[in-house]
Structures are given as structure tokens and as C-alpha cells.
Design an enzyme around this catalytic site. Structure first.
Site, PDB file in Angstrom:
ATOM      1  CB  CYS A 150      -0.982  -0.231   1.179  1.00  0.00           C
ATOM      2  SG  CYS A 150      -2.146  -1.480   0.866  1.00  0.00           S
TER       3      CYS A 150
ATOM      4  CG  HIS B  56      -0.959   5.014   4.758  1.00  0.00           C
ATOM      5  ND1 HIS B  56      -0.876   4.707   3.567  1.00  0.00           N
ATOM      6  CD2 HIS B  56      -1.192   3.793   5.524  1.00  0.00           C
ATOM      7  CE1 HIS B  56      -1.245   3.491   3.253  1.00  0.00           C
ATOM      8  NE2 HIS B  56      -1.525   2.779   4.515  1.00  0.00           N
TER       9      HIS B  56
ATOM     10  CG  HIS C 295      -6.241   1.375   1.882  1.00  0.00           C
ATOM     11  ND1 HIS C 295      -5.469   1.697   0.890  1.00  0.00           N
ATOM     12  CD2 HIS C 295      -5.552   0.954   3.058  1.00  0.00           C
ATOM     13  CE1 HIS C 295      -4.109   1.376   1.248  1.00  0.00           C
ATOM     14  NE2 HIS C 295      -4.088   1.017   2.596  1.00  0.00           N
TER      15      HIS C 295
END
Lengths: 357, 422
Positions: B176, B307, B342
Site C-alpha cells: 500500500c 496514509h 483504501h
């Protein structure tokens, strides 16, 4: 700008664990032994493959932190362990640290599919094994290796099919040149699995015998290397073949790499092809025949001895050169092609005599 | 800021790299205009996932890309034999090229690099293959399956779509944080002269495998993703793509291109600590690496695109790391995942695009779905409504499983003559 030098390497291969069995097997031009594949979902009991003999992740790495760990990660972590040979780098927090660049094809395809199978077949779709979840990240092999040896520099996983080994080498050299790591471990890996075998056989024919394993090299900047340089990476160039013209694209890549390295084709002592299945490999062979005389094409061992290594191919080509005896100063070249299009070339100056350390 | 740019760092003497084109696919809109409008409006793209069957999961909510007509978006790549993530990457790359006011010929005349970050590659295709294998057996494996499921397919799809050859390609699978890794690789390639342009970013498609994993870990929020909220309950998985066209400042100025932002630098490192949990000190170290590489002082940063997954651990750790670097008064810190979910390997690429839009258009996208800021995340999260602001430098975070961290710094571009180019 200083070029990168390879100062150590190791491997886990169908000849066994460590550099020496692989080097000996390649020097002897001995086909790696074939055996039955593991028992797992979709496994064909009659299938043979050039697997790493007797390799079990938890036997090889111990029980701590390895529950559920996939084979690809295990093979990579053992190779990193062998390469560092007991001396993990120090001072990782103060400086840029040790980087790791690993080339893969698609992670553990078997592990991914079995995880989804659990979700599809379980009483609940989340009836999946928690110990397998870390494997679901495709960077598992690279990051788990870093965790085991506290390697805090850039940690990169690259996927470029059969080019993955060359691309990893290229990325590692760039991390050094661009001042982003003190030293970098670079290589590529493949695990054998039943599903990888089915995918490969469906694409390239049932006659293809798969190999597995991992090769990693330690790269340092030439002007700051602490180890004995075994080879200097002079150039890496890769591009994409349009519409099946592997020969044209590869010729351009080889010429670009030789130009960047500042050496003529006639100065190449050994040229090692990647030997992809199908047209990509056939056209690569023709390019080699056009550019290099027969003795240059046969000086180093063929990676075909190891079985179809897919993403690990490029790293094994480096191993074939590093373990081939000869005078220091030889210019050597590897090329790799991927049936999906990518083609590439790396040019090295071998500084080792190719004997065991 | 001009003082900072003259600081002798690793970038001294190297070429400057600017962002001139963006392509975005997300749950709040496709194309840079829709994406910008969505960010500014604080739009939340949550909905029921339909790309796979969510029956039996605790929740079926997520952030799916809607209205994506692959056949209309793609000129060369045929949608039928191509996985969804590759379609996304190729389509977003074409959008970025168009947005930059460039064409394929311009790319072909120059050596370039294509780096696409991803968490899952074409794992969605492996999910389908698993279903087929359970019903058909080995007949499920066809000659096209190997190439179709290969992770490298994402970057290759971009090259195929644009008809390129003299281009280096790689797909970066650093989970990620992969989008930022890709931007960093493109930045270095251009800065050092190895490439004249870069198409970089990230792409991922929703798939059962990853959804099941996050659900099993209890990390999926029941209703909405609420980064830095006291009552945050987790993330929502999403899909999409963000592709950025990077070129040299010289090239952009010569052709009169509109410059979104300059890529000032980046940092990457590895926690080497835990498979799934981030480590504060290491994240802080990555931020410092990025600031140093960009020759930017902490007090010069106006905004952090975090993030910010909305999981309890990530958000607390990330803010602690930010405060370790920035002290008690960190810049505004927003979590766009509340709006777009996400998006895995695309996340930090879309975060970088959001950062560039903040610089170019002078606004801060909000942290949506916000109720009460967690006392353990003491930052101004810009709750629920975007604000107009003079944003000069933005830090964009990407933190991944495996402890793979990557932080990119983007800044308003100033021409060599000193005036702002907008």
C-alpha cells in the site's frame, strides 16, 4: 558516477542450499535433479519439477515467525540468510541502511488461490487462516527477509515477468547511484507450485519442467565497497517488444547496453540468454547468433539446466557468470526476454576468477 | 521556500522534475475534473461492492469505481483479455497523457519509464481462476491465464495502450505504499537523465482475496472510514488508479505546459520490524529522509496527505511519527481515504494527485466522515469541509504492510525567474 559492484552472492536452487552447490552444478553443466512436486491443491501426482530438494520453510528457518509463511518467502529468506552469512549489517538506523530489491512474477500464486478457495468454501467467507494473511501482501518475501535481518533501507518488490531479475538489478544499482541506500541486496525468486505449473503448462506446453529457487547478490558502490568485488555492473537496459518483434527490440536493447557500458560486441567473452519458452526465446537465440560467435554463446552454463525459472531467470544468469572460471576482467552479458513483451540486457565486467571463495 | 531550494542536497545540480498531467479513477469520480470536484466537495464514494459476491461478509461496503467503460477509455488494449487493474492503469495513463497536453508520438520520441505500483496486481483474475478451478478443474487454466494474472501486466498495459517500445517498465508490488515508490522511481529516472518522461503511479482493483483478509483481521469499518476519529473502526477497501506524467522542468517550460507541482524529493525505508503494524520511529525516519532529499524544512510544509487508513493502529502511529518530526504544531493533516477508500497500491498515487491539486488550486481536501478527533491523534484534520488555503509544499505519506514506507514531497513550482507558474 561510480558503478555498482557485486561483492557477494548466494542462492537456493534445485542443486541445494547455498552458493557452492549451484556453482558446482552449473560448472559441471549437470541438469538439476527432478523430483515430485509437493502435495497441494490441484497437484498432479505425476508431475515432476526441479524443486529445491527437501525444502520445508519451517525446517529451513526455524519455528519463530514462520507460521504460515509461504514457500516463496521461505526460499528468499534463506537466500538472504546465506548471503549475509551470519553478519547482519550494523548501524541501520544511523545511515541510509541496507536495501533489498526482489524480482517476482506474481507472489505465491498457490497461496493466493488457496486463500480465496478458503473464502469460497468456508462456512463464512472470512474463514481464512490468519497466519496466511501476511503472505497476502506481495511484498512479503522482501519485507520478511528485511525483518529477519533488520535491513532498514529501501525494500522493493518488482514484477516484470522473466525480466524481474534484470529489473531488480537495475533498480538496486539506481538506489546506490542516487544515494538512497548504503548497499543493496538484489535478486529474484520463484516457488514451485501446482498452480504455477498449470499456468505455465497451459501457456507454454506440458513439456516445460519448472524450476524454483532464489539468487541474491550484494551490491555496493564501486568506490565504497567493503567486500572483494566479484563483478562490476556496467549497464542494464530494458524495453518492450512491440507486436512480437522480440529480435528487433532485443537487438536495440543489447546495443544500448553495450554503448552505455562502453564496450564493443566483439569484446564480450560470454553471452548468456534467458531462454524463454516460445517465440521470445527463439528470437533471442537468433539475436545471439547474429551478434556473438559460438564460443561466446557457450562459455557459461545455460540456465535451462535449472528448469523454467520464470521471474528468477535473470538472477540465475548472473550466478552462471559469477561461477564460471576465467581470468578477471572478462566482459559478460546476459539477455532476457518475456513472452509478454519485455526484453533486456545487462553488461558486466567479471572481476572474479570464478572459483569458490 | 526559495532559500530551501538552494540548500545543497542530493538534488543539487540535478534536473528538476515537474508534474504536468494526472489521470484518476476513483469511487468519487473518473478523470481529473471529477476527482478535483469530489475532493473539494468532500464527497464520499462509499457503496455496496458488486465486483465480487459479498454475501456472508460482515459488511459489503467499499469504494468501487463506477461508470468505467473500458472499451470507451482504451484505444489499443482490448478489455476482454485484460484484467481490471491493468485496464485501470492503462486508462489512467491515457488520461494523464491527455491532461498533460501530450500525445503518444511525443512519448515515442523520447526515452521514458513506466512504473505502476500495486498491492494485488491481477489477484482479482486469480480469484476468478480459483472459482473456475473449483467447478471446472484443470480446464480452468488456459494459455492466456499466465500473462493475464502476471503482476507485471499493469505497467505493460500502459505501454501497450500507448503503443510504446523504447521504454523501461516495472510494476512495483510494495503493497500500500507502492504508488509513492513508483513516483520516486520516476523522479530519480528523470532527475538523473535516464529518462525524459515518466508515467508513474498506482492501480488496484477490488478483489475477494484482499477483502477477506482485511475482514478476517477485523480491520473493515462497518459504515464509513473515519481517519483520526475517536470512534474510527477501520478501513474500507477501495479500487482505482492514479497515474502521473512527470517530465523535466525544462521540457515543461519549453512547451508551455501547465505545471501542477514540482516533485521535490522523496524518502523510502523499511521498518524491518513487524509484518503488519507500522513502527513510529521508522516512519518518522522516512519522513526525515524525504524532507532531507527535498531540501525542505519541516516548518515549510503546509499540508500532510496522510496514509490515514482509519484503523486504530495506523492512525495513532502515523500521527506520533508526524509529531516526532514536526513537534507540537504539525501542519494540517488530512486523510482522503475517508472519501475514496483504501485504494491499496493506488492510494499514495491518488494521495499525490490530491496533494498536487491542493497546490495548484489552493485548497485543502477535507477528512470526511469526521465526528471527534481522537485525543491520541492531535492534529487539525480539516474535518468534513475543504478549506481554501495557500498550499506551497505538501507531504504525501504511504505506509505498507511489511513496513515499506514511502514519503513524497510536492511543491508549488516556481519558474527560474521566481514567479509562481500556475
Amino acid at each position: 558516477m561510480s558503478t555498482a559492484v557485486i561483492t557477494a552472492w548466494s542462492a537456493v536452487s534445485p542443486y541445494g542450499t547455498g552458493r557452492d552447490p549451484l556453482a558446482a552444478g552449473l560448472r559441471a553443466r549437470a541438469e538439476a535433479p527432478a523430483s515430485a512436486g509437493p502435495e497441494e491443491w490441484t497437484a498432479d501426482p505425476d508431475a515432476t519439477a526441479r524443486v529445491v530438494p527437501g525444502f520445508e520453510v519451517r525446517d529451513a528457518l526455524g519455528k519463530v515467525g514462520t507460521r504460515g509463511m509461504d514457500r516463496l518467502t521461505g526460499l528468499t529468506a534463506v537466500t538472504v540468510r546465506e548471503l549475509l552469512s551470519g553478519t547482519d549489517p550494523a548501524g541501520e538506523d544511523a545511515a541510509l541502511g541496507t536495501g533489498l530489491v526482489l524480482g517476482i512474477a506474481s507472489g505465491s500464486v498457490q497461496g493466493f488461490m488457496e486463500f480465496t478457495k478458503s473464502s469460497l468454501e468456508g462456512d463464512s467467507p472470512i474463514d481464512v487462516s490468519p497466519s496466511k494473511i501476511p503472505n497476502m501482501a506481495m511484498n512479503r518475501a522482501a519485507s520478511a527477509s528485511a525483518i529477519r535481518h533488520r535491513l532498514k533501507g529501501p525494500n522493493t518488490t518488482v514484477a516484470a515477468g522473466r525480466l524481474s531479475g534484470l529489473v531488480a538489478l537495475d533498480q538496486a544499482c539506481r538506489l546506490l547511484a542516487d544515494g538512497r541506500a548504503e548497499r543493496v541486496l538484489a535478486g529474484s525468486a520463484e516457488e514451485y507450485s501446482a498452480t504455477r505449473a498449470h499456468l505455465t503448462h497451459a501457456a507454454h506446453g506440458t513439456g516445460v519442467v519448472l524450476g524454483e529457487g532464489c539468487v541474491m547478490v550484494l551490491l555496493e558502490s564501486g568506490d565504497a565497497a567493503t567486500g572483494e568485488p566479484l563483478a562490476e555492473v556496467l549497464a542494464v537496459h530494458h524495453r518492450v517488444a512491440p507486436d512480437g518483434d522480440f529480435a528487433g527490440a532485443l537487438t536495440a536493447a543489447v546495443r544500448a547496453a553495450l554503448a552505455e557500458a562502453g564496450v564493443a560486441a566483439g569484446a564480450v567473452w560470454a553471452a548468456v540468454p534467458g531462454e524463454a519458452p516460445g517465440a521470445a526465446g527463439e528470437q533471442e537465440l537468433r539475436v545471439h547468433e547474429e551478434l556473438f560467435p559460438a564460443e561466446v554463446r557457450t562459455r557459461a552454463a545455460s540456465v535451462a539446466l535449472l528448469g523454467e525459472m520464470a521471474a528468477a531467470t535473470g538472477a540465475y544468469q548472473l550466478a552462471a557468470l559469477l561461477s564460471e572460471p576465467g581470468e578477471p576482467g572478462r566482459i559478460a552479458l546476459v539477455t532476457t526476454t518475456d513472452p509478454d513483451g519485455p526484453v533486456g540486457c545487462a553488461v558486466l565486467r567479471l572481476l572474479t576468477d570464478g572459483a569458490d571463495a | 521556500m526559495s532559500a530551501a531550494r538552494t540548500t545543497a542536497g542530493p538534488a543539487a545540480g540535478a534536473r528538476r522534475v515537474v508534474l504536468t498531467g494526472c489521470g484518476a479513477l476513483s469511487s468519487i469520480g473518473n478523470g481529473i475534473a471529477e476527482f478535483t470536484e469530489g475532493l473539494r466537495a468532500g464527497r464520499v464514494g462509499t457503496g455496496d461492492i458488486t465486483v465480487f459476491d459479498t454475501t456472508g461478509f460482515p459488511s459489503g461496503r467499499g469504494h468501487q469505481v463506477h461508470g468505467f467503460d473500458a472499451a470507451a477509455r482504451l484505444r489499443r488494449v482490448r478489455p476482454e483479455p485484460t484484467g481490471r487493474a491493468t485496464q485501470f492503469a492503462a486508462a489512467a495513463a491515457r488520461m494523464a497523457l491527455d491532461d498533460a497536453g501530450l500525445d503518444e508520438d511525443w512519448l515515442r520520441e523520447r526515452r521514458g519509464t513506466v512504473v505502476v505500483g500495486t498491492t494485488d496486481g491481477e489477484v482479482g483474475e486469480l480469484d476468478l481462476l480459483t472459482e473456475s478451478a473449483l467447478t471446472l478443474g484443470l480446464a480452468a487454466f488456459t494459455g492466456a491465464s499466465l500473462g493475464r494474472t502476471a503482476t507485471g501486466s499493469l505497467a505493460l498495459g500502459v505501454v501497450r495502450e500507448l503503443g510504446l517500445s523504447d521504454v523501461e517498465t516495472s510494476t512495483v508490488a510494495t503493497a500500500c505504499a507502492a504508488g509513492n515508490y513508483a513516483i520516486g522511481a520516476g523522479f530519480d529516472a528523470i532527475r538523473s537523465g535516464r529518462a525524459e518522461w515518466a508515467l508513474v503511479g498506482g492501480a488496484d482493483a477490488l478483489n475477494r482475496k484482499t477483502f477477506a483478509g482485511f475482514a478476517r483481521l477485523g480491520l473493515i469499518a462497518p459504515d464509513e472510514c473515519r481517519p483520526f476519529d475517536a470512534e474510527r473502526r477501520g478501513l474500507l477497501t477501495g479500487e482505482g488508479a492514479g497515474l502521473l506524467l512527470l517530465e523535466t522542468e525544462e521540457s515543461a517550460l519549453a512547451r508551455g505546459a501547465e505545471i501542477y507541482a514540482e516533485v521535490l524529493g522523496y524518502g523510502i525505508n523499511c521498518d524491518a520490524s513487524h509484518p503488519t503494524a507500522p513502527e513510529r520511529d521508522s516512519v518518522a525516519r522516512c519522513i526525515r529522509l524525504a524532507l532531507e532529499n527535498a531540501s525542505v524544512k519541516p516548518e515549510e510544509v503546509d499540508l500532510i496527505s496522510a496514509h490515514g487508513t482509519g484503523t486504530p493502529t495506523n492512525d495513532t502511529t502515523e500521527i506520533a511519527a508526524i509529531r516526532q518530526v514536526y513537534g507540537d504544531r504539525p501542519p494540517r493533516t488530512v486523510g482522503v481515504k475517508a472519501m475514496i477508500g483504501h485504494t491499496m497500491g493506488a492510494a499514495s498515487a491518488l494521495g499525490a494527485i490530491a496533494s498536487a491539486l491542493a497546490v495548484r488550486h489552493g485548497f485543502v481536501p477535507p477528512t470526511a466522515n469526521h465526528r471527534t478527533t481522537d485525543p491520541d491523534c492531535p492534529v487539525d484534520v480539516v474535518p468534513n469541509a475543504s478549506v481554501d488555503a495557500d498550499v506551497r509544499i505538501v507531504q504525501n505519506n504511504g505506509l505498507a504492510f511489511g513496513g515499506n514506507n514511502a514519503v513524497v514531497l510536492l511543491g508549488r513550482h516556481k519558474s527560474p525567474r521566481g514567479e509562481s507558474v500556475r
